[in-house]
Design a protein around this motif. Structure first.
Motif, PDB file in Angstrom:
ATOM      1  N   HIS A 109     -19.122  31.185  34.971  1.00  0.00           N
ATOM      2  CA  HIS A 109     -20.120  30.116  34.838  1.00  0.00           C
ATOM      3  C   HIS A 109     -19.464  28.773  34.530  1.00  0.00           C
ATOM      4  N   PHE A 110     -18.479  28.772  33.689  1.00  0.00           N
ATOM      5  CA  PHE A 110     -17.848  27.498  33.339  1.00  0.00           C
ATOM      6  C   PHE A 110     -16.956  26.986  34.468  1.00  0.00           C
ATOM      7  N   GLN A 116     -18.878  22.092  40.106  1.00  0.00           N
ATOM      8  CA  GLN A 116     -20.015  21.253  40.488  1.00  0.00           C
ATOM      9  C   GLN A 116     -19.783  19.799  40.092  1.00  0.00           C
ATOM     10  N   GLN A 117     -19.190  19.618  38.929  1.00  0.00           N
ATOM     11  CA  GLN A 117     -18.860  18.257  38.493  1.00  0.00           C
ATOM     12  C   GLN A 117     -17.916  17.604  39.509  1.00  0.00           C
ATOM     13  N   ILE A 118     -16.926  18.356  39.959  1.00  0.00           N
ATOM     14  CA  ILE A 118     -15.971  17.818  40.936  1.00  0.00           C
ATOM     15  C   ILE A 118     -16.688  17.445  42.225  1.00  0.00           C
ATOM     16  N   GLU A 119     -17.570  18.311  42.683  1.00  0.00           N
ATOM     17  CA  GLU A 119     -18.282  18.006  43.924  1.00  0.00           C
ATOM     18  C   GLU A 119     -19.176  16.782  43.769  1.00  0.00           C
TER      19      GLU A 119
ATOM     20  N   GLY B  31     -16.920  30.052  53.380  1.00  0.00           N
ATOM     21  CA  GLY B  31     -17.001  30.793  52.132  1.00  0.00           C
ATOM     22  C   GLY B  31     -15.813  30.491  51.226  1.00  0.00           C
ATOM     23  N   PHE B  32     -16.083  30.331  49.947  1.00  0.00           N
ATOM     24  CA  PHE B  32     -15.010  30.060  48.998  1.00  0.00           C
ATOM     25  C   PHE B  32     -14.369  31.365  48.569  1.00  0.00           C
ATOM     26  N   THR B  33     -13.057  31.466  48.766  1.00  0.00           N
ATOM     27  CA  THR B  33     -12.372  32.654  48.261  1.00  0.00           C
ATOM     28  C   THR B  33     -11.102  32.299  47.503  1.00  0.00           C
ATOM     29  N   THR B  73     -21.083  27.071  44.386  1.00  0.00           N
ATOM     30  CA  THR B  73     -22.002  27.549  45.415  1.00  0.00           C
ATOM     31  C   THR B  73     -21.432  28.695  46.234  1.00  0.00           C
ATOM     32  N   GLU B  74     -20.142  29.049  45.984  1.00  0.00           N
ATOM     33  CA  GLU B  74     -19.456  30.057  46.796  1.00  0.00           C
ATOM     34  C   GLU B  74     -19.171  29.543  48.208  1.00  0.00           C
TER      35      GLU B  74
END
Lengths: 214, 214
Positions: A109-110, A116-119, B31-33, B73-74
């Motif tokens: 989660h962290f 998300q902050q980066i995006e 997709g993020f891997t 978001t994956e």
DNA sequence: TTGGATGCTTGATGTATGTCAAGACAAGCA
DNA sequence: TGCTTGTCTTGACATACATCAAGCATCCAA
């Protein structure tokens, strides 16, 4: 996360510290110990250039989390100030790290929050670098609308959490240009402006001028 | 980290994938891997606006790590392209997460890396929002110089890893303005320009025009 | 050798936004 | 009531940068 885990997280959160408008939560160079969740009000983060020029780097509304700067250096990398009377929860980061080792979804989660902050920051770079004044203001309004909607507030009637000066600072514009842009958008019928109260009349068209154009 | 831990980390890294100039490592929506460490060459990340306008959001040199977008978001939130022939190591993120649970300093390390990315992005916002063309170009050169120095290369003689177009895109300027700014800085004697080869004559003065001024 | 990309530089001109200045409006206070 | 202060708006003018256009160098393929 099961209930026992939620309890564990709950226990490390220090509750509801109230902050007056204009008061700082931390400043550049302060030791990094905690991140913060906004409970009420609105909080801005900003950098000061060597010459004292202020650049607002973000603002946070209830339910949002701030303070991920400074993990690298153990010193905070920006200033954080309440834009109005606000309350925040302090979350000691070392405790988060410890708990994350026990609760894998918390670690995930962290990582997600920071990602998300980066995006979001990258989107902001696009806004600052490629959009004209109208596009920047429209982008801000759409962002606010979305975030208000997430809190089950009306996405069409919103009260700006910040002054024209903060808006200009955030968007890389002068307050005069911000003011003129609001007036223009109002004259075109897309929004209704009354000081800090904004009503969005035409979401579609507002969104359509968010695109890059300089 | 003790040797056994280093070994564990080492084992999950997929080695040296070579990338041609112009080739993508991933694109928005993939997709993020994995995250990636640059071994040689240079890599840029960029967003595409709805209208197809490109905004470069960063670039990465050997020893640097990229790909922290998309954990939330994956799905990856940007495009990643080699600016010249490059090699990268792929590091599967799920393995990192697993290992982080066993090796606390590794968890801390990745939080730090992401935090540094956030701080760098905020500095970039300041650059885009508050500096004039000279300040932006000077800031880029100082940043390159510092990063070259960190790799024990000369901080005064550097080869730009990117075209004028990429520089303009990154800094929110047109290629003409970038070119004129290089010429001006050269005429003032601060730098010597020969295509992509840059020599910094006066570090101090170059640094002094990095400050905000618009 | 020619021709056509491609990347970079330089000049002439246009324009969005900054700067400077004045005034409107509301809030607080004597 | 008038006075101050702060926030916002609007107008007139200035300027940094974008845009448009041309020219040059290098590279590569025909």
């Amino acid at each position: 996360m099961d209930i026992k885990d939620i309890d564990k997280v709950d226990n490390i959160i220090k509750r509801s510290r109230p902050i007056q408008a204009g008061e700082h939560i931390y400043r550049t160079g302060d030791g990094f110990t905690s991140i913060f969740a906004v409970r009420s009000g609105s909080i801005k983060t900003y950098l000061l250039d060597d010459d004292g020029v202020e650049q607002m780097t973000g603002f946070y509304l209830p339910g949002e989390i701030l303070g991920f700067d400074g993990i690298g250096t153990e010193k905070h990398g920006c200033n954080v100030m309440a834009m109005e009377t606000s309350t925040v929860c302090e979350i000691p980061f070392e405790r988060i790290e410890e708990l994350s080792l026990q609760i894998p979804v918390l670690q995930r989660h962290f990582f997600q929050l920071m990602s998300q902050q980066i995006e979001a920051d990258h989107q902001m770079m696009l806004t600052l670098s490629k959009k004209n004044a109208e596009g920047r203001v429209a982008t801000l309004l759409i962002s606010l609308s979305r975030r208000f909607g997430r809190r089950n507030l009306s996405p069409n009637s919103l009260r700006l959490p910040m002054s024209r000066m903060d808006i200009g600072n955030f968007l890389g514009l002068t307050i005069e240009t911000v003011s003129r842009t609001f007036s223009r958008l109002q004259k075109e019928g897309l929004i209704k402006v009354d000081g800090r109260e904004i009503h969005i009349n035409d979401h579609e068209q507002l969104r359509s001028i968010c695109h890059a154009a300089k």
